[in-house]
Design a protein around this motif. Sequence first.
Motif, PDB file in Angstrom:
ATOM      1  N   CYS A 288      22.857  55.483  37.362  1.00 60.15           N
ATOM      2  CA  CYS A 288      21.678  54.635  37.805  1.00 60.15           C
ATOM      3  C   CYS A 288      20.624  54.210  36.787  1.00 60.15           C
ATOM      4  O   CYS A 288      20.743  55.038  35.692  1.00 60.15           O
ATOM      5  CB  CYS A 288      20.946  55.556  39.059  1.00 60.15           C
ATOM      6  SG  CYS A 288      21.967  55.429  40.528  1.00 60.15           S
ATOM      7  N   LYS A 289      20.064  53.578  36.804  1.00 60.92           N
ATOM      8  CA  LYS A 289      19.092  53.013  35.874  1.00 60.92           C
ATOM      9  C   LYS A 289      17.991  54.157  35.463  1.00 60.92           C
ATOM     10  O   LYS A 289      17.640  54.314  34.233  1.00 60.92           O
ATOM     11  CB  LYS A 289      18.153  51.684  36.087  1.00 60.92           C
ATOM     12  CG  LYS A 289      17.109  51.185  35.106  1.00 60.92           C
ATOM     13  CD  LYS A 289      16.394  49.847  35.788  1.00 60.92           C
ATOM     14  CE  LYS A 289      15.564  49.600  34.718  1.00 60.92           C
ATOM     15  NZ  LYS A 289      14.901  48.201  35.187  1.00 60.92           N
ATOM     16  N   GLU A 290      17.587  55.105  36.720  1.00 59.36           N
ATOM     17  CA  GLU A 290      16.755  56.073  36.338  1.00 59.36           C
ATOM     18  C   GLU A 290      17.236  57.334  35.575  1.00 59.36           C
ATOM     19  O   GLU A 290      16.613  58.059  35.154  1.00 59.36           O
ATOM     20  CB  GLU A 290      16.201  56.594  37.743  1.00 59.36           C
ATOM     21  CG  GLU A 290      17.351  57.087  38.628  1.00 59.36           C
ATOM     22  CD  GLU A 290      16.972  57.636  39.954  1.00 59.36           C
ATOM     23  OE1 GLU A 290      17.608  58.238  40.624  1.00 59.36           O
ATOM     24  OE2 GLU A 290      15.665  57.360  40.243  1.00 59.36           O
TER      25      GLU A 290
ATOM     26  N   PHE B 196      22.362  41.684  34.504  1.00 59.51           N
ATOM     27  CA  PHE B 196      23.168  41.793  35.782  1.00 59.51           C
ATOM     28  C   PHE B 196      22.234  42.660  36.702  1.00 59.51           C
ATOM     29  O   PHE B 196      22.451  42.613  37.881  1.00 59.51           O
ATOM     30  CB  PHE B 196      24.546  42.594  35.627  1.00 59.51           C
ATOM     31  CG  PHE B 196      25.685  41.647  34.813  1.00 59.51           C
ATOM     32  CD1 PHE B 196      26.248  40.649  35.441  1.00 59.51           C
ATOM     33  CD2 PHE B 196      25.853  42.367  33.610  1.00 59.51           C
ATOM     34  CE1 PHE B 196      27.402  39.967  34.619  1.00 59.51           C
ATOM     35  CE2 PHE B 196      26.832  41.470  32.803  1.00 59.51           C
ATOM     36  CZ  PHE B 196      27.477  40.407  33.627  1.00 59.51           C
ATOM     37  N   GLY B 197      21.229  43.159  36.243  1.00 59.08           N
ATOM     38  CA  GLY B 197      20.277  44.057  36.941  1.00 59.08           C
ATOM     39  C   GLY B 197      20.904  45.086  37.544  1.00 59.08           C
ATOM     40  O   GLY B 197      21.879  45.979  37.019  1.00 59.08           O
ATOM     41  N   THR B 198      20.571  45.653  38.743  1.00 61.02           N
ATOM     42  CA  THR B 198      21.038  46.886  39.285  1.00 61.02           C
ATOM     43  C   THR B 198      21.519  46.587  40.932  1.00 61.02           C
ATOM     44  O   THR B 198      20.737  45.549  41.338  1.00 61.02           O
ATOM     45  CB  THR B 198      20.185  48.041  39.141  1.00 61.02           C
ATOM     46  OG1 THR B 198      18.869  47.795  39.868  1.00 61.02           O
ATOM     47  CG2 THR B 198      19.621  48.203  37.635  1.00 61.02           C
ATOM     48  N   ALA B 199      22.013  47.476  41.404  1.00 59.86           N
ATOM     49  CA  ALA B 199      22.323  47.355  42.787  1.00 59.86           C
ATOM     50  C   ALA B 199      21.074  48.034  43.623  1.00 59.86           C
ATOM     51  O   ALA B 199      20.125  48.348  42.973  1.00 59.86           O
ATOM     52  CB  ALA B 199      23.638  48.357  43.333  1.00 59.86           C
ATOM     53  N   GLU B 200      21.107  47.792  44.788  1.00 58.89           N
ATOM     54  CA  GLU B 200      20.068  48.097  45.657  1.00 58.89           C
ATOM     55  C   GLU B 200      19.686  49.494  45.447  1.00 58.89           C
ATOM     56  O   GLU B 200      18.282  49.825  45.812  1.00 58.89           O
ATOM     57  CB  GLU B 200      20.077  47.939  47.285  1.00 58.89           C
ATOM     58  CG  GLU B 200      20.299  46.516  47.554  1.00 58.89           C
ATOM     59  CD  GLU B 200      20.474  46.211  48.962  1.00 58.89           C
ATOM     60  OE1 GLU B 200      20.258  47.190  49.760  1.00 58.89           O
ATOM     61  OE2 GLU B 200      20.303  44.955  49.365  1.00 58.89           O
TER      62      GLU B 200
ATOM     63  N   LEU C  44      23.977  50.911  37.980  1.00 60.04           N
ATOM     64  CA  LEU C  44      24.041  49.722  36.937  1.00 60.04           C
ATOM     65  C   LEU C  44      25.142  49.026  37.169  1.00 60.04           C
ATOM     66  O   LEU C  44      25.193  47.836  36.669  1.00 60.04           O
ATOM     67  CB  LEU C  44      24.114  50.482  35.418  1.00 60.04           C
ATOM     68  CG  LEU C  44      23.072  51.366  35.116  1.00 60.04           C
ATOM     69  CD1 LEU C  44      23.162  51.696  33.323  1.00 60.04           C
ATOM     70  CD2 LEU C  44      21.651  50.450  35.081  1.00 60.04           C
ATOM     71  N   PHE C  45      26.313  49.615  37.660  1.00 61.96           N
ATOM     72  CA  PHE C  45      27.437  48.869  37.793  1.00 61.96           C
ATOM     73  C   PHE C  45      27.954  48.558  39.171  1.00 61.96           C
ATOM     74  O   PHE C  45      27.827  49.392  40.234  1.00 61.96           O
ATOM     75  CB  PHE C  45      28.468  49.737  36.982  1.00 61.96           C
ATOM     76  CG  PHE C  45      28.381  50.103  35.748  1.00 61.96           C
ATOM     77  CD1 PHE C  45      28.182  48.876  34.591  1.00 61.96           C
ATOM     78  CD2 PHE C  45      28.308  51.273  35.343  1.00 61.96           C
ATOM     79  CE1 PHE C  45      27.734  49.408  33.444  1.00 61.96           C
ATOM     80  CE2 PHE C  45      27.918  51.703  34.040  1.00 61.96           C
ATOM     81  CZ  PHE C  45      27.591  50.855  33.128  1.00 61.96           C
ATOM     82  N   GLN C  46      28.041  47.281  39.477  1.00 63.73           N
ATOM     83  CA  GLN C  46      28.317  46.660  40.794  1.00 63.73           C
ATOM     84  C   GLN C  46      29.231  45.595  41.059  1.00 63.73           C
ATOM     85  O   GLN C  46      29.461  45.139  39.984  1.00 63.73           O
ATOM     86  CB  GLN C  46      27.085  46.601  41.476  1.00 63.73           C
ATOM     87  CG  GLN C  46      26.473  45.494  40.911  1.00 63.73           C
ATOM     88  CD  GLN C  46      24.905  45.055  41.194  1.00 63.73           C
ATOM     89  OE1 GLN C  46      24.781  44.984  42.513  1.00 63.73           O
ATOM     90  NE2 GLN C  46      24.115  44.806  40.452  1.00 63.73           N
ATOM     91  N   THR C  47      29.945  45.426  42.269  1.00 64.12           N
ATOM     92  CA  THR C  47      30.562  44.291  42.412  1.00 64.12           C
ATOM     93  C   THR C  47      29.798  43.115  42.505  1.00 64.12           C
ATOM     94  O   THR C  47      28.350  43.136  42.618  1.00 64.12           O
ATOM     95  CB  THR C  47      31.622  44.648  43.672  1.00 64.12           C
ATOM     96  OG1 THR C  47      30.793  44.626  44.677  1.00 64.12           O
ATOM     97  CG2 THR C  47      32.463  45.748  43.345  1.00 64.12           C
TER      98      THR C  47
ATOM     99  N   GLY D  18      27.465  43.851  45.371  1.00 63.89           N
ATOM    100  CA  GLY D  18      26.623  44.698  45.381  1.00 63.89           C
ATOM    101  C   GLY D  18      27.278  46.364  45.560  1.00 63.89           C
ATOM    102  O   GLY D  18      26.754  47.248  45.652  1.00 63.89           O
ATOM    103  N   GLY D  19      28.758  46.203  45.801  1.00 62.63           N
ATOM    104  CA  GLY D  19      29.434  47.468  46.126  1.00 62.63           C
ATOM    105  C   GLY D  19      29.821  47.952  45.109  1.00 62.63           C
ATOM    106  O   GLY D  19      29.360  47.933  43.789  1.00 62.63           O
ATOM    107  N   VAL D  20      30.577  49.307  45.344  1.00 65.47           N
ATOM    108  CA  VAL D  20      30.778  50.359  44.003  1.00 65.47           C
ATOM    109  C   VAL D  20      31.892  49.759  43.539  1.00 65.47           C
ATOM    110  O   VAL D  20      32.876  49.133  44.363  1.00 65.47           O
ATOM    111  CB  VAL D  20      31.154  51.758  44.753  1.00 65.47           C
ATOM    112  CG1 VAL D  20      31.611  52.604  43.713  1.00 65.47           C
ATOM    113  CG2 VAL D  20      29.829  52.310  45.550  1.00 65.47           C
ATOM    114  N   VAL D  21      31.891  49.810  42.182  1.00 65.22           N
ATOM    115  CA  VAL D  21      33.153  49.407  41.287  1.00 65.22           C
ATOM    116  C   VAL D  21      34.469  50.364  41.556  1.00 65.22           C
ATOM    117  O   VAL D  21      34.192  51.316  41.217  1.00 65.22           O
ATOM    118  CB  VAL D  21      32.786  49.355  40.094  1.00 65.22           C
ATOM    119  CG1 VAL D  21      34.084  48.722  39.025  1.00 65.22           C
ATOM    120  CG2 VAL D  21      31.602  48.169  39.550  1.00 65.22           C
ATOM    121  N   GLY D  22      35.635  49.913  41.906  1.00 63.01           N
ATOM    122  CA  GLY D  22      36.784  50.516  42.212  1.00 63.01           C
ATOM    123  C   GLY D  22      37.623  50.650  40.960  1.00 63.01           C
ATOM    124  O   GLY D  22      37.310  49.999  40.117  1.00 63.01           O
ATOM    125  N   SER D  23      38.499  51.800  41.165  1.00 62.22           N
ATOM    126  CA  SER D  23      39.353  52.056  40.084  1.00 62.22           C
ATOM    127  C   SER D  23      40.317  50.939  39.724  1.00 62.22           C
ATOM    128  O   SER D  23      40.714  50.559  38.574  1.00 62.22           O
ATOM    129  CB  SER D  23      39.901  53.395  40.098  1.00 62.22           C
ATOM    130  OG  SER D  23      40.976  53.081  41.231  1.00 62.22           O
TER     131      SER D  23
END
Length: 462
Positions: free
Chosen positions: A291-293, A358-362, A366-369, A372-377
């Motif tokens: 996450c950005k934080e 790309f900004g961030t998810a809600e 940092l990394f999102q589809t 806004g979903g989780v990037v899968g393997s």
Amino acid sequence: MNTSYKVRFWEIRPNKSKVRAGKVVSYTVRWTVAGREKNRTFQRSAQAKNFLSDLRQAAKSGEEFDVESGLPLSQLPKPEETPARTWLAFSLAYIDMKWPDAAPKSRDGLTETIATVTPVLVREDACDAPDTGLLRKALRKYYLAPQDRGRPRPHEIADALTWLERASLPMSEVGQAPRVRAALNALARRLDGNPAAASTVARKRAVLYNAFEYAVEVGEYERNPIDSVKWTPPKLADEVDWRVVISPRQMRECLTAATYVGQRGRGRRLRALYACMYYAALRPAEAVALCKEDCHLPEEGWGKIVLSKSLPETGSRWTDSGTTHERRGLKLRPVNEVRTVPIPPVLVKILREHIREFGTAEDGRLFQTERGGVVGSTAYGDVWAEIRKLAFTPEQVVSPLARRPYDLRHAGVSLWLNSGVPPTEVAERAGHSVNVLLRIYAKCIDGQQDRANERIDDALGA
């Protein structure tokens, strides 16, 4: 139970049939226990005499009598013995014990291991055994996992499980050496009969050993049966293959190639993810959860990442949330413990660029589809395969060089070690113990031998 020593007997009374006047057809034994009259009728005189003799002998020897039935305690019907617990029943109890606190991947591994050994832990005289593949499917999808036990079962699945419930061995037989060896041998083979990978065998053996430890805990065995069996597992090659390690120059070429891969900037969206795996040696599950934080990204100089969570990927049926990713703590760390990783200026710059673009998810990831979903393997694995084709020569593409995204972490740790960073510091940044670190990366440490030789030469010449 109400008992008494106060017993009194009467003589046997012959009973005459009303139909056949005067002909004795039965004999009744009468007695009292604590003043309550009891009787038992027999067709033959000898039977009645023997029964009365047994009662008198019990009273003479000072035995207590049950007031309700009138019988001495030694003659009371024995309660039905509880049937011996089978391996199948024990497996359910073991899984239920482990399930609540097990990680999703551990749950997957539990059911996989039990489904592998259960088909061989059956009676030898059990006829018409279903196909092993069908038995494993029935166990994995309809029987072992708590959430699957109420699912409607196709006819062939129901028949397979019914057969298994009848054929499953009692635990007393499962613990015998030939049965334990058969279970271990099953772990060492895939369903097609070919040898299983050494890492798979080691993982499944650990689960089976733990299951037998639980059997010891609940009183099935005095000691773990596996300890009594001389069985050699396949040798586990846990060292990193030095051929997978890419150089900093090759990594820079890969990150450039990422900007050309995929539609709508798919590769560019994942560029910083790969950079985190290489420059910060993050595990993929840690990078995906970043996450950005968590990031301290100064305009100049070194920054740092403070890791506190991961998002390991597994099948949705193994998670409590029903999603493919479930938030967990850091691997090999106590709950809520953090790990701080200093990051070089090159990664600081890449992360700052990524956030701007790309900004961030809600939730701050940092990394999102794109949605806004989780990037899968599968996503970052497919993109990496395309990156390799652009950045590497044809010979390198077919080689082990950085074949998997996880190899970027191996390359990052190897870079630190070969740069002369003390192993204790490398281990802390990578989230390893020093012993594990040196064992895993033993073949990736280049150049240290020459330095050691020079120091020995200096010492010898002194």
